[in-house]
Write an enzyme that holds these catalytic residues in place. Structure first.
Site, PDB file in Angstrom:
ATOM      1  N   HIS A 198      -1.769   8.222   6.740  1.00 10.05           N
ATOM      2  CA  HIS A 198      -0.804   9.004   5.954  1.00 10.05           C
ATOM      3  C   HIS A 198      -1.452  10.279   5.406  1.00 10.05           C
ATOM      4  CE1 HIS A 198       2.852   6.644   5.828  1.00 10.05           C
ATOM      5  NE2 HIS A 198       2.226   5.548   5.458  1.00 10.05           N
ATOM      6  N   GLY A 251       0.820  -1.212   0.000  1.00  5.84           N
ATOM      7  CA  GLY A 251       0.000   0.000   0.000  1.00  5.84           C
ATOM      8  C   GLY A 251       0.850   1.256   0.000  1.00  5.84           C
ATOM      9  N   CYS A 304       6.279   0.230   7.294  1.00  8.38           N
ATOM     10  CA  CYS A 304       5.907   1.347   6.440  1.00  8.38           C
ATOM     11  C   CYS A 304       7.056   1.637   5.482  1.00  8.38           C
ATOM     12  CB  CYS A 304       5.617   2.582   7.294  1.00  8.38           C
ATOM     13  SG  CYS A 304       5.174   4.014   6.305  1.00  8.38           S
ATOM     14  N   LEU A 305       6.721   1.880   4.229  1.00 11.90           N
ATOM     15  CA  LEU A 305       7.750   2.150   3.222  1.00 11.90           C
ATOM     16  C   LEU A 305       8.503   3.448   3.513  1.00 11.90           C
ATOM     17  CD1 LEU A 305       5.625   1.130   0.126  1.00 11.90           C
ATOM     18  CD2 LEU A 305       7.544  -0.143   1.101  1.00 11.90           C
ATOM     19  N   GLN A 352       3.295  10.027   0.369  1.00  9.95           N
ATOM     20  CA  GLN A 352       4.583   9.320   0.396  1.00  9.95           C
ATOM     21  C   GLN A 352       5.393   9.544  -0.879  1.00  9.95           C
ATOM     22  OE1 GLN A 352       2.644   5.465   1.808  1.00  9.95           O
ATOM     23  NE2 GLN A 352       4.648   5.365   2.807  1.00  9.95           N
ATOM     24  N   HIS A 356      -3.707   2.344   8.521  1.00 11.10           N
ATOM     25  CA  HIS A 356      -2.327   2.802   8.295  1.00 11.10           C
ATOM     26  C   HIS A 356      -2.278   3.766   7.107  1.00 11.10           C
ATOM     27  CE1 HIS A 356       2.179   1.898   7.998  1.00 11.10           C
ATOM     28  NE2 HIS A 356       1.905   2.566   6.885  1.00 11.10           N
ATOM     29  N   GLU A 357      -2.894   3.380   5.983  1.00  8.91           N
ATOM     30  CA  GLU A 357      -2.808   4.206   4.771  1.00  8.91           C
ATOM     31  C   GLU A 357      -3.596   5.509   4.933  1.00  8.91           C
ATOM     32  OE1 GLU A 357      -0.607   3.595   2.699  1.00  8.91           O
ATOM     33  OE2 GLU A 357      -0.207   1.510   3.178  1.00  8.91           O
TER      34      GLU A 357
HETATM   35 NI    NI Z   1       3.078   3.642   5.501  1.00  5.12          NI
END
Ligand code: NI
Length: 186
Positions: free
Chosen positions: A148, A47, A102-103, A52, A144-145
């Protein structure tokens, strides 16, 4: 195909509240969603939220591929999904701690309390309004997404910072690697 750079914790783009999208059918949203998918495919990610990649718009792209689901879990694979202007609402009082990555925080794992059952409402790129419910891992992923989009990273949701670790330092003590079978119960 455009793979974009994913910014890391500390970048200003991850702090703000992203703007609602006026027209989900606009070509720039399709192009943004395509770049987000390309970026995820490049790294086998699950995701990504637009902030991001330094775009302050309320857009999330995700999927749950079969290879990410541990044996025995009830969760079914989820195809590529683009959510424009998603709004999430808890349907449970209960929160359960679940390990997240998380990326934008590469190499780290944290255990984060999340609602176990949520409702999500979003627009598609056709302008349709979709309402869904999600549980377990899927519910966590959505929380989570969507976080962001409001400038929250998962450590800001943690209640026990002792459970923030570098992946490289974790040993398979029956916790980190077995949690999925227990909590992938979506
Ligand atoms: Ni994340």
């Amino acid at each position: 195909m455009a793979v974009r750079r994913i910014v890391l914790m500390g970048n200003e783009s991850l702090r703000g509240v992203a703007a609602p999208v006026d027209d989900p059918t606009a070509p720039d949203i399709a192009s943004l969603a395509k770049d987000m998918r390309d970026t995820l495919e490049e790294i086998d990610g699950v995701g990504l939220a637009a902030p991001q990649i330094e775009v302050a718009k309320r857009v999330v792209v995700y999927r749950v591929p079969k290879f990410r689901i541990p044996a025995g879990a009830k969760l079914q694979p989820i195809p590529w999904t683009v959510m424009v202007n998603p709004a999430i609402e808890p349907l449970s009082r209960e929160k359960k701690p679940i390990w997240e990555r998380c990326l934008s925080l590469p190499g780290l794992y944290g255990r984060v309390p999340r609602y176990v059952h949520v409702a999500i409402s979003f627009q598609t790129m056709d302008g349709q309004r979709v309402e869904r419910e999600a549980r377990g891992y899927h519910a966590m992923l959505l929380q989570h997404e969507c976080d962001h989009l409001d400038g929250y990273l998962y450590p800001m949701r943690m209640t026990d910072m002792d459970q923030l670790s570098f992946v490289s330092e974790l040993v398979d003590d029956g916790d980190i690697f077995s949690y999925q079978a227990d909590e992938f119960d979506g």
